[in-house]
Design a protein around this motif. Structure first.
Motif, mmCIF file in Angstrom:
data_model
loop_
_atom_site.group_PDB
_atom_site.id
_atom_site.type_symbol
_atom_site.label_atom_id
_atom_site.label_comp_id
_atom_site.label_asym_id
_atom_site.label_seq_id
_atom_site.Cartn_x
_atom_site.Cartn_y
_atom_site.Cartn_z
ATOM 1 N N ARG A 2 0.823 -1.193 0.000
ATOM 2 C CA ARG A 2 0.000 0.000 0.000
ATOM 3 C C ARG A 2 0.866 1.255 0.000
ATOM 4 N N THR A 3 1.591 1.466 -1.071
ATOM 5 C CA THR A 3 2.473 2.624 -1.152
ATOM 6 C C THR A 3 1.917 3.731 -2.024
ATOM 7 N N SER A 4 0.825 3.419 -2.746
ATOM 8 C CA SER A 4 0.251 4.417 -3.650
ATOM 9 C C SER A 4 -0.305 5.601 -2.873
ATOM 10 N N THR A 5 -0.145 6.802 -3.420
ATOM 11 C CA THR A 5 -0.694 7.999 -2.781
ATOM 12 C C THR A 5 -1.745 8.672 -3.646
ATOM 13 N N LYS A 6 -2.107 8.055 -4.762
ATOM 14 C CA LYS A 6 -3.089 8.706 -5.643
ATOM 15 C C LYS A 6 -4.447 8.767 -4.960
ATOM 16 N N GLN A 7 -5.181 9.819 -5.226
ATOM 17 C CA GLN A 7 -6.459 10.043 -4.578
ATOM 18 C C GLN A 7 -7.576 9.363 -5.376
ATOM 19 N N VAL A 8 -7.857 8.144 -4.997
ATOM 20 C CA VAL A 8 -8.932 7.417 -5.668
ATOM 21 C C VAL A 8 -10.248 8.129 -5.387
ATOM 22 N N GLY A 9 -10.956 8.450 -6.468
ATOM 23 C CA GLY A 9 -12.244 9.123 -6.293
ATOM 24 C C GLY A 9 -12.121 10.609 -6.035
ATOM 25 N N SER A 10 -10.938 11.179 -6.198
ATOM 26 C CA SER A 10 -10.757 12.601 -5.904
ATOM 27 C C SER A 10 -11.574 13.458 -6.856
ATOM 28 N N GLY A 11 -12.094 14.550 -6.326
ATOM 29 C CA GLY A 11 -12.886 15.468 -7.139
ATOM 30 C C GLY A 11 -14.288 14.962 -7.392
ATOM 31 N N LEU A 162 -8.161 -0.480 -8.908
ATOM 32 C CA LEU A 162 -8.955 -1.698 -8.743
ATOM 33 C C LEU A 162 -8.849 -2.194 -7.306
ATOM 34 N N ALA A 163 -9.924 -2.789 -6.821
ATOM 35 C CA ALA A 163 -9.923 -3.510 -5.542
ATOM 36 C C ALA A 163 -10.716 -4.792 -5.741
ATOM 37 N N TRP A 164 -10.515 -5.759 -4.855
ATOM 38 C CA TRP A 164 -11.298 -6.998 -4.946
ATOM 39 C C TRP A 164 -11.983 -7.259 -3.621
ATOM 40 N N ASN A 165 -13.305 -7.462 -3.706
ATOM 41 C CA ASN A 165 -14.165 -7.565 -2.521
ATOM 42 C C ASN A 165 -15.120 -8.742 -2.737
ATOM 43 N N PRO A 166 -14.643 -9.978 -2.514
ATOM 44 C CA PRO A 166 -15.459 -11.158 -2.841
ATOM 45 C C PRO A 166 -16.767 -11.208 -2.064
ATOM 46 N N GLU A 167 -17.767 -11.785 -2.706
ATOM 47 C CA GLU A 167 -19.075 -11.960 -2.063
ATOM 48 C C GLU A 167 -19.154 -13.335 -1.426
ATOM 49 N N GLU A 194 -8.458 1.240 0.177
ATOM 50 C CA GLU A 194 -9.014 0.685 1.421
ATOM 51 C C GLU A 194 -9.943 1.694 2.089
ATOM 52 N N THR A 195 -9.533 2.965 2.088
ATOM 53 C CA THR A 195 -10.347 4.007 2.723
ATOM 54 C C THR A 195 -11.709 4.127 2.057
ATOM 55 N N GLU A 209 -20.325 -5.571 14.591
ATOM 56 C CA GLU A 209 -18.893 -5.856 14.760
ATOM 57 C C GLU A 209 -18.434 -6.812 13.661
ATOM 58 N N THR A 210 -18.558 -6.355 12.435
ATOM 59 C CA THR A 210 -18.202 -7.186 11.286
ATOM 60 C C THR A 210 -16.693 -7.169 11.084
ATOM 61 N N PRO A 211 -16.034 -8.331 11.130
ATOM 62 C CA PRO A 211 -14.587 -8.351 10.896
ATOM 63 C C PRO A 211 -14.252 -7.903 9.478
ATOM 64 N N VAL A 212 -13.209 -7.094 9.345
ATOM 65 C CA VAL A 212 -12.726 -6.656 8.048
ATOM 66 C C VAL A 212 -11.320 -7.199 7.857
ATOM 67 N N ILE A 213 -11.138 -7.991 6.810
ATOM 68 C CA ILE A 213 -9.836 -8.557 6.480
ATOM 69 C C ILE A 213 -9.272 -7.782 5.293
ATOM 70 N N VAL A 214 -8.128 -7.132 5.488
ATOM 71 C CA VAL A 214 -7.471 -6.399 4.413
ATOM 72 C C VAL A 214 -6.337 -7.259 3.881
ATOM 73 N N ALA A 215 -6.328 -7.463 2.573
ATOM 74 C CA ALA A 215 -5.385 -8.413 1.975
ATOM 75 C C ALA A 215 -4.907 -7.900 0.628
ATOM 76 N N ASP A 216 -3.975 -8.638 0.046
ATOM 77 C CA ASP A 216 -3.568 -8.382 -1.332
ATOM 78 C C ASP A 216 -4.593 -8.991 -2.283
ATOM 79 N N PHE A 217 -4.449 -8.710 -3.577
ATOM 80 C CA PHE A 217 -5.403 -9.218 -4.556
ATOM 81 C C PHE A 217 -5.519 -10.748 -4.501
ATOM 82 N N ALA A 218 -4.394 -11.424 -4.556
ATOM 83 C CA ALA A 218 -4.405 -12.880 -4.677
ATOM 84 C C ALA A 218 -5.084 -13.536 -3.480
#
Length: 481
Positions: A2-11, A162-167, A194-195, A209-218
């Motif tokens: 998570r090194t990117s600093t681009k503003q996803v959704g900015s503006g 891109l992000a991946w959020n499986p159902e 992530e934000t 109190e839903t657990p949130v798991i933050v992971a890589d794509f794979a």
């Protein structure tokens, strides 16, 4: 990662408040997600290339059966939070977060997943994405797909991440699983992504109190297929035990009960029967194996082939039980089938064990009549060669054997005494272990269930009439004397 600093959704609306959401694909997953996100208070625009489906949804009609979804659809349409379109250009202008919810079925004649719908969705959307936004995959895909799509978006839609959020939806409980999930998995490559996802799911995580798991794509991709593979394995395991129980005249339901009391095992998905089906588990375990082969680790998942084989064998076993019930040959024998959907509270007949068994019975020469509370239209389209009834009583009338293949609550409430007056022979094959065997036996039925000893009708003990008559005669003779 998570090194990117681009503003996803900015503006966009993402900075002013709640992001505006779009949903690409309005099948089972997409329609459910669109409706439920609107229910959480978001403005949602859903798109599909199937204009008929879009028109039905826009008119407040869900094209499939899912408890509670119709009411939420109509309420959110009326509130103005939910709209439907066939324009990807409109979707790109509207949305800050775009959810990919298209199907990934099994390729015909192969084990692999068909990703053509997913790539087609990206092809239709990407050229119109003119500002920073987040594309979120929810479809079940082979590991490595997200990374490839991220690279593609970097070229075709610069500034879009891109992000991946499986159902993890269960058919019949999809509304509950969306509005109150047992976990959320975020596969992301940057902190801004992530934000944004956390803001989208804040109405849920702020309340539960839903657990949130933050992971890589794979890892995010693997969570879904690994979960489905585990569940499929557990189902096939208890059905393998049913095969052993049948060989030694043991009772698999008692065995399952004893196993479930071990907290390391638990009772969920440890219910023997005719096996799993539907649009997820069968194709997902096959695609997982195929992808493992491509990655050179196919040996790690060879057990999934046996899981699949055990599952398919249970369908043949039900046919064997029906053949025995009618005297050894199904040719010309009328057989009632109760259930066509792959599970209750659904009209989904994709890879349905119930409909597969009905077709096998038909192929063996039986005259098959099928009844299902919700799936008759889909069943007719999938298997037009079968006969269909509008009630359980109609299906059972004249039947030499009755086979219960989907555990609808309606079937548990049937009156076996009443059905006994309609059936030509009284054998019930409870493939789902859902009926009260004692009640059916008391009504004169032979109760058969895979993995359990056959239980013949309960015959009340009859008094010895002749000795009783002699006692009465002797008493009268003594009194006369």
């Amino acid at each position: 990662m998570r090194t990117s600093t681009k503003q996803v959704g900015s503006g966009t609306n993402a900075t002013a408040g709640r992001p505006r959401l779009t949903v690409i694909g309005t099948g089972y997953l997409g329609a459910t997600h669109a409706v439920c996100m609107a229910q959480l208070g978001f403005d949602v625009l859903a798109v599909d290339v199937d204009t008929t489906k879009i028109e039905r949804l826009a008119a407040g009609e869900v094209p499939f059966f899912e408890p509670g979804l119709d009411e939420l659809l109509q309420a959110n349409l009326a509130a103005g939070r939910l709209r439907f379109t066939s324009s990807f250009e409109e979707v790109a202008r509207f949305g800050d977060v775009h959810f990919l919810c298209v199907g990934t079925p099994q390729l015909p004649g192969r084990q692999n997943a068909d990703l053509s719908y997913l790539h087609a969705a990206v092809t239709a959307l990407a050229p119109h994405l003119r500002r920073g936004s987040l594309v979120v995959g929810k479809s079940t895909v082979p590991v490595g797909t997200a990374a490839a799509l991220a690279d593609r978006l970097a070229v075709e839609a610069p500034g879009v991440e891109l992000a991946w959020n499986p159902e993890f939806l269960r058919e019949g409980f999809a509304v509950e699983d969306t509005l109150r999930p047992d976990r959320l998995v975020f596969g992301v490559a940057s902190t801004p992504a992530e934000t944004i996802l956390r803001s989208v799911y804040a109405p849920i995580t702020n309340q539960y109190e839903t657990p949130v798991i933050v992971a890589d794509f794979a890892t995010a991709e693997l969570v879904k297929v690994a979960a489905n593979s585990f569940l499929a394995t557990k189902i096939s395991y208890i059905n393998a035990m049913a095969e052993v129980c049948e060989a030694v005249d043991a009772d698999v339901t008692t065995l399952a009960q004893a196993l479930s009391l071990d907290e390391r095992i638990g009772g969920k998905f440890l219910r023997p029967g005719v096996g799993f089906g539907g649009g997820c588990l069968p194709k997902d375990i096959r695609a997982f194996r195929a992808r493992a082969d491509e990655l050179g680790v196919g040996h790690s998942l060879t057990f999934l082939s046996e899981v699949d084989e055990i599952n398919l064998r249970r369908r043949d076993r039900i046919v064997q039980l029906a053949r025995t019930a009618v005297g050894g040959s199904l040719a010309g024998q009328p057989v009632a089938v109760l259930g066509a959907s792959f599970k209750p509270n659904s009209d989904d007949v994709r890879d349905s064990p119930a409909l597969a068994v009905a077709a096998l019975l038909d192929g063996a020469g039986a005259t098959v009549t099928v009844y299902d509370p919700m799936a008759l239209d889909n069943a007719r389209r999938a298997r037009p060669e079968l006969t269909y009834a509008t009630s359980a009583a109609e299906a059972v009338s004249g039947a030499k054997a009755t086979v219960l293949l989907t555990e609808w609550a309606e079937f548990g409430e049937l009156d076996p005494a009443e059905l006994a007056t309609l059936a030509a022979a009284h054998t019930i094959i409870d493939a789902r272990h859902t009926l009260d065997s004692a009640r059916w036996r008391a009504a004169g039925w032979t109760y058969v269930s895979p993995g359990r000893p056959a239980m013949t009708p309960a015959v009340p003990a009859q008094p010895d009439v002749e000795p009783l008559q002699r006692q009465v005669q002797e008493a009268f003779a003594a009194r006369a004397a």
